[in-house]
Design a protein around this motif. Structure first.
Motif, PDB file in Angstrom:
ATOM      1  N   PHE A 138       0.891  -1.278  -0.135  1.00 16.94           N
ATOM      2  CA  PHE A 138      -0.112   0.115  -0.083  1.00 16.94           C
ATOM      3  C   PHE A 138       0.781   1.247  -0.081  1.00 16.94           C
ATOM      4  O   PHE A 138       0.623   1.935  -0.885  1.00 16.94           O
ATOM      5  CB  PHE A 138      -1.086   0.083   0.992  1.00 16.94           C
ATOM      6  N   ALA A 139       1.895   1.412   0.750  1.00 14.00           N
ATOM      7  CA  ALA A 139       2.529   2.485   1.028  1.00 14.00           C
ATOM      8  C   ALA A 139       3.518   2.705  -0.058  1.00 14.00           C
ATOM      9  O   ALA A 139       4.012   3.789  -0.499  1.00 14.00           O
ATOM     10  CB  ALA A 139       3.356   2.743   2.339  1.00 14.00           C
ATOM     11  N   ASP A 140       4.386   1.587  -0.381  1.00 10.07           N
ATOM     12  CA  ASP A 140       5.454   1.963  -1.273  1.00 10.07           C
ATOM     13  C   ASP A 140       5.057   1.465  -2.708  1.00 10.07           C
ATOM     14  O   ASP A 140       5.611   1.899  -3.915  1.00 10.07           O
ATOM     15  CB  ASP A 140       6.497   0.532  -0.948  1.00 10.07           C
ATOM     16  N   LEU A 141       3.972   0.924  -3.228  1.00 13.28           N
ATOM     17  CA  LEU A 141       3.361   0.526  -4.537  1.00 13.28           C
ATOM     18  C   LEU A 141       2.251   1.381  -4.872  1.00 13.28           C
ATOM     19  O   LEU A 141       2.176   2.198  -5.811  1.00 13.28           O
ATOM     20  CB  LEU A 141       3.319  -0.700  -4.702  1.00 13.28           C
ATOM     21  N   VAL A 142       1.070   1.103  -3.998  1.00 11.62           N
ATOM     22  CA  VAL A 142      -0.269   1.596  -4.386  1.00 11.62           C
ATOM     23  C   VAL A 142      -0.267   3.305  -4.393  1.00 11.62           C
ATOM     24  O   VAL A 142      -0.670   4.099  -5.242  1.00 11.62           O
ATOM     25  CB  VAL A 142      -1.490   1.061  -3.619  1.00 11.62           C
ATOM     26  N   LEU A 143       0.123   3.835  -3.218  1.00 11.53           N
ATOM     27  CA  LEU A 143      -0.197   5.419  -2.956  1.00 11.53           C
ATOM     28  C   LEU A 143       0.927   6.170  -4.024  1.00 11.53           C
ATOM     29  O   LEU A 143       0.451   7.004  -4.269  1.00 11.53           O
ATOM     30  CB  LEU A 143       0.123   5.653  -1.652  1.00 11.53           C
ATOM     31  N   PRO A 144       2.256   5.986  -4.089  1.00  9.12           N
ATOM     32  CA  PRO A 144       2.855   6.763  -5.053  1.00  9.12           C
ATOM     33  C   PRO A 144       2.210   6.442  -6.572  1.00  9.12           C
ATOM     34  O   PRO A 144       2.398   7.288  -7.349  1.00  9.12           O
ATOM     35  CB  PRO A 144       4.399   6.125  -5.029  1.00  9.12           C
ATOM     36  N   GLY A 145       1.994   5.308  -6.833  1.00  8.49           N
ATOM     37  CA  GLY A 145       1.103   5.260  -7.939  1.00  8.49           C
ATOM     38  C   GLY A 145      -0.047   5.963  -8.278  1.00  8.49           C
ATOM     39  O   GLY A 145      -0.166   6.531  -9.285  1.00  8.49           O
ATOM     40  N   ILE A 146      -0.745   6.011  -7.152  1.00  8.68           N
ATOM     41  CA  ILE A 146      -1.846   6.768  -7.306  1.00  8.68           C
ATOM     42  C   ILE A 146      -1.407   8.590  -7.517  1.00  8.68           C
ATOM     43  O   ILE A 146      -2.076   9.235  -8.218  1.00  8.68           O
ATOM     44  CB  ILE A 146      -2.843   6.879  -6.004  1.00  8.68           C
ATOM     45  N   ALA A 147      -0.307   8.822  -6.604  1.00 12.11           N
ATOM     46  CA  ALA A 147       0.218  10.306  -6.811  1.00 12.11           C
ATOM     47  C   ALA A 147       0.667  10.465  -8.293  1.00 12.11           C
ATOM     48  O   ALA A 147       0.317  11.432  -9.027  1.00 12.11           O
ATOM     49  CB  ALA A 147       1.310  10.584  -5.745  1.00 12.11           C
ATOM     50  N   VAL A 148       1.389   9.306  -8.911  1.00  5.86           N
ATOM     51  CA  VAL A 148       1.778   9.532 -10.297  1.00  5.86           C
ATOM     52  C   VAL A 148       0.584   9.720 -11.267  1.00  5.86           C
ATOM     53  O   VAL A 148       0.683  10.557 -11.994  1.00  5.86           O
ATOM     54  CB  VAL A 148       2.794   8.433 -10.853  1.00  5.86           C
ATOM     55  N   VAL A 149      -0.259   8.890 -11.176  1.00  7.78           N
ATOM     56  CA  VAL A 149      -1.635   8.940 -11.875  1.00  7.78           C
ATOM     57  C   VAL A 149      -2.322  10.471 -11.768  1.00  7.78           C
ATOM     58  O   VAL A 149      -2.595  11.043 -12.843  1.00  7.78           O
ATOM     59  CB  VAL A 149      -2.347   7.936 -11.840  1.00  7.78           C
ATOM     60  N   LEU A 150      -2.297  10.722 -10.637  1.00 10.10           N
ATOM     61  CA  LEU A 150      -3.080  12.080 -10.348  1.00 10.10           C
ATOM     62  C   LEU A 150      -2.137  13.248 -10.941  1.00 10.10           C
ATOM     63  O   LEU A 150      -2.794  14.161 -11.621  1.00 10.10           O
ATOM     64  CB  LEU A 150      -3.314  12.148  -8.762  1.00 10.10           C
ATOM     65  N   ALA A 151      -0.899  13.072 -10.869  1.00  8.54           N
ATOM     66  CA  ALA A 151       0.090  14.261 -11.337  1.00  8.54           C
ATOM     67  C   ALA A 151      -0.194  13.987 -12.863  1.00  8.54           C
ATOM     68  O   ALA A 151      -0.371  15.176 -13.774  1.00  8.54           O
ATOM     69  CB  ALA A 151       1.239  13.812 -11.000  1.00  8.54           C
ATOM     70  N   ALA A 152      -0.103  12.913 -13.539  1.00  9.57           N
ATOM     71  CA  ALA A 152      -0.503  12.859 -15.029  1.00  9.57           C
ATOM     72  C   ALA A 152      -1.628  13.259 -15.469  1.00  9.57           C
ATOM     73  O   ALA A 152      -1.723  14.055 -16.454  1.00  9.57           O
ATOM     74  CB  ALA A 152      -0.317  11.324 -15.579  1.00  9.57           C
ATOM     75  N   MET A 153      -2.616  13.069 -14.774  1.00  8.23           N
ATOM     76  CA  MET A 153      -4.000  13.590 -15.088  1.00  8.23           C
ATOM     77  C   MET A 153      -4.142  15.074 -14.903  1.00  8.23           C
ATOM     78  O   MET A 153      -4.620  15.792 -15.757  1.00  8.23           O
ATOM     79  CB  MET A 153      -5.200  12.956 -14.218  1.00  8.23           C
ATOM     80  N   SER A 154      -3.541  15.687 -13.800  1.00  7.45           N
ATOM     81  CA  SER A 154      -3.638  17.179 -13.671  1.00  7.45           C
ATOM     82  C   SER A 154      -2.624  17.573 -14.822  1.00  7.45           C
ATOM     83  O   SER A 154      -3.417  19.080 -15.218  1.00  7.45           O
ATOM     84  CB  SER A 154      -2.803  17.280 -12.112  1.00  7.45           C
ATOM     85  N   ALA A 155      -1.650  17.002 -15.134  1.00 11.07           N
ATOM     86  CA  ALA A 155      -0.833  17.613 -16.210  1.00 11.07           C
ATOM     87  C   ALA A 155      -1.575  17.783 -17.485  1.00 11.07           C
ATOM     88  O   ALA A 155      -1.515  18.913 -18.335  1.00 11.07           O
ATOM     89  CB  ALA A 155       0.520  16.896 -16.779  1.00 11.07           C
ATOM     90  N   ALA A 156      -2.219  16.763 -17.757  1.00 15.79           N
ATOM     91  CA  ALA A 156      -2.943  16.671 -19.151  1.00 15.79           C
ATOM     92  C   ALA A 156      -4.342  17.540 -18.961  1.00 15.79           C
ATOM     93  O   ALA A 156      -4.655  18.211 -19.872  1.00 15.79           O
ATOM     94  CB  ALA A 156      -3.840  15.161 -19.239  1.00 15.79           C
ATOM     95  N   ARG A 157      -4.807  17.750 -17.848  1.00 18.33           N
ATOM     96  CA  ARG A 157      -6.036  18.712 -18.004  1.00 18.33           C
ATOM     97  C   ARG A 157      -5.524  20.202 -17.905  1.00 18.33           C
ATOM     98  O   ARG A 157      -6.064  21.268 -18.561  1.00 18.33           O
ATOM     99  CB  ARG A 157      -6.790  18.512 -16.494  1.00 18.33           C
ATOM    100  N   ARG A 158      -4.164  20.541 -17.370  1.00 17.72           N
ATOM    101  CA  ARG A 158      -3.431  21.776 -17.637  1.00 17.72           C
ATOM    102  C   ARG A 158      -3.403  22.228 -19.204  1.00 17.72           C
ATOM    103  O   ARG A 158      -3.453  23.358 -19.507  1.00 17.72           O
ATOM    104  CB  ARG A 158      -2.197  22.002 -16.742  1.00 17.72           C
ATOM    105  N   ARG A 159      -2.838  21.172 -19.670  1.00 16.63           N
ATOM    106  CA  ARG A 159      -2.585  21.273 -21.360  1.00 16.63           C
ATOM    107  C   ARG A 159      -3.768  21.377 -22.102  1.00 16.63           C
ATOM    108  O   ARG A 159      -3.638  22.002 -23.079  1.00 16.63           O
ATOM    109  CB  ARG A 159      -1.817  20.190 -21.665  1.00 16.63           C
ATOM    110  N   ALA A 160      -4.961  20.898 -21.666  1.00 14.84           N
ATOM    111  CA  ALA A 160      -6.456  20.954 -22.376  1.00 14.84           C
ATOM    112  C   ALA A 160      -6.909  22.448 -22.343  1.00 14.84           C
ATOM    113  O   ALA A 160      -6.799  23.100 -21.430  1.00 14.84           O
ATOM    114  CB  ALA A 160      -7.170  19.946 -21.905  1.00 14.84           C
TER     115      ALA A 160
END
Length: 160
Positions: A138-160
């Protein structure tokens, strides 16, 4: 580990509240950006400050829970985690680039920690609760994975 689940629940609740409040007030806000900030603040920020203090100053408790012996490495690890947590706390108010930097540091560190934990399981049969249990998955795989996905989604929305 209960603290980590509690912090994650708080992040989810504060995210839901902030999104509800923005919609109630008629503001157009990026839901993923809000979720990303809350995740970084609570799950990374608060958690890593706590973990850092435990590693640096309460080695006799932290190290055995991972299957380690207390060592000077614990102090060094703690003083990596504490400023990482402080940066994540500050990222809630500092904008996209600051959050992205915190996320890159967090994900790199957490994924490397996961690799080390897995190596400890495979080579040394270290099944200590904070080596092979929820901390790994959870702490070392799932949560940082969620953070990376949210960062990518936020970046995509910023570009849109």
């Amino acid at each position: 580990m209960i603290v980590l689940y509690l912090l994650f629940a708080i992040a989810v609740c504060t995210t839901a509240y902030k999104i509800w409040r923005a919609r109630r007030d008629g503001r157009s806000e990026d839901d993923t950006y809000i979720a990303w900030g809350e995740l970084l603040f609570y799950v990374l920020g608060v958690q890593y400050v706590i973990f850092g203090v435990m590693h640096a100053y309460f080695q006799s408790l932290a190290a055995p829970s991972i299957g380690w012996q207390p060592s000077p490495f614990e102090y060094e690890l703690g003083w990596l985690e504490i400023p990482l947590g402080v940066v994540a706390l500050a990222s809630l108010w500092r904008g996209f680039e600051f959050r992205l930097a915190a996320t890159i540091m967090y994900a790199t560190f957490a994924f490397a920690a996961a690799a080390q934990h897995l190596q400890e399981v495979l080579c040394c049969h270290n099944y200590a609760p904070n080596n092979a249990g929820p901390v790994l998955w959870f702490a070392d795989l799932v949560l940082p994975g969620i953070a990376v996905v949210l960062a990518a989604m936020s970046a995509a929305r910023r570009r849109a």
